[in-house]
Enzyme design. Sequence first.
Site, short mmCIF file in Angstrom:
data_model
loop_
_atom_site.label_atom_id
_atom_site.label_comp_id
_atom_site.label_asym_id
_atom_site.label_seq_id
_atom_site.Cartn_x
_atom_site.Cartn_y
_atom_site.Cartn_z
N ARG A 77 35.08 42.23 43.34
CA ARG A 77 35.55 42.77 41.98
C ARG A 77 34.52 44.24 41.74
O ARG A 77 35.19 45.07 40.94
CB ARG A 77 34.86 41.69 40.81
N ASP A 90 30.54 28.54 35.90
CA ASP A 90 31.30 28.55 34.89
C ASP A 90 32.24 27.33 34.95
O ASP A 90 32.89 26.87 34.09
CB ASP A 90 32.44 29.83 35.05
N ARG A 112 33.78 36.73 42.47
CA ARG A 112 32.77 37.02 41.78
C ARG A 112 31.23 37.37 42.75
O ARG A 112 30.43 38.09 42.57
CB ARG A 112 32.54 35.97 40.92
N GLU A 166 44.86 38.15 26.21
CA GLU A 166 45.30 38.53 27.46
C GLU A 166 46.79 38.61 27.63
O GLU A 166 47.35 39.40 28.32
CB GLU A 166 44.97 37.19 28.43
N PHE A 195 42.74 33.48 33.42
CA PHE A 195 43.50 33.99 32.24
C PHE A 195 44.63 34.74 32.56
O PHE A 195 45.73 34.67 31.85
CB PHE A 195 42.50 34.97 31.21
N HIS A 210 37.09 36.95 39.54
CA HIS A 210 36.59 35.65 39.42
C HIS A 210 37.53 34.25 39.80
O HIS A 210 37.50 33.41 38.83
CB HIS A 210 36.22 35.28 37.93
#
Length: 314
Positions: free
Chosen positions: A10, A117, A167, A58, A83, A109
């Site tokens: 990322r 998460d 991530r 999104e 998303f 991610h």
Amino acid sequence: MSEVKKIATRQSYGEELVELGKEYDNLYVLDADLASATKTGIFKEAFPDRHIDCGIQESDMMGIAAGLASCGKIPFCSTFAMFAAGRAYEQVRNSIGYPHLNVKIGATHAGISVGEDGATHQCLEDLALMRVIPGMTVINPADDVEAKAAVKAAYEFEGPVYLRFGRLAVPVINDRSDYKFEIGKGYVVKEGTDVTIIATGLEVSAAIDAADLLAKDGISAEIVNIHTIKPIDKDLIIKEAEKTGKVVTVEEHSVIGGLGSAVCEVLAENHPLPVKRIGVYDRYGESGPAVELLHKYKLDGEGIAEQVKEYLKG
């Protein structure tokens, strides 16, 4: 021995967008209130007039990107994979895919390496969802070097592209002078004779670790990096399957619909043989430290080596 350099892809994504932004003023970056996490905040700081924060919307972001593309701009939409591929799937399919617009989706991610998460954010279905959209190119880079090359290639490519980033900081394995990235072309990372391990994303470095462990048991494992899930490198897959006669796929994704399924489709039609698919087996992820989760799900070098040995025994 010096420590291996590790960089999250990322981060590579954000840095390469800035480099491309210096050269091309038609490049726009859209974000859904996650610029810090997706690392597009780097682009926002450098080119505030070409960064659009769409808020936590999104689906609207994909529509805005479609509009920009229809006006000759090249937009990169950025948010978490959950998303981008999940929440906004209809808009990606109908507003971007159906008219085949020149939109790039930077999904960060992805996979269980999102860590704490948890299951709701650990997208293990995105490669399958994006791969089935007609005309969508799907890329899952293995490291910093490959991620930057993929972003540049996506910009230069005409048509929708889904880019998968992680991530977790991962080893840089392609930092060499002869490295060349080409959409739709995989490459052999390590030669071997007993089994072909076809990996993608962060699992490429894990597969290399597995090969080192397997070598201690006298097993020569070939490692193939398939960074482009679609269009997939059929010729290379068939060639390496014919060479060893044993194929294992490894991905930080469900074994349903991703790299493993794509490889099986190629081999079923061209060179049928049993394939061992390593990934997440029809379940959700869970909250926990990324490295520990990869170990628990047997997606680290040790876990891959163990499963390869079981496969070879059969």
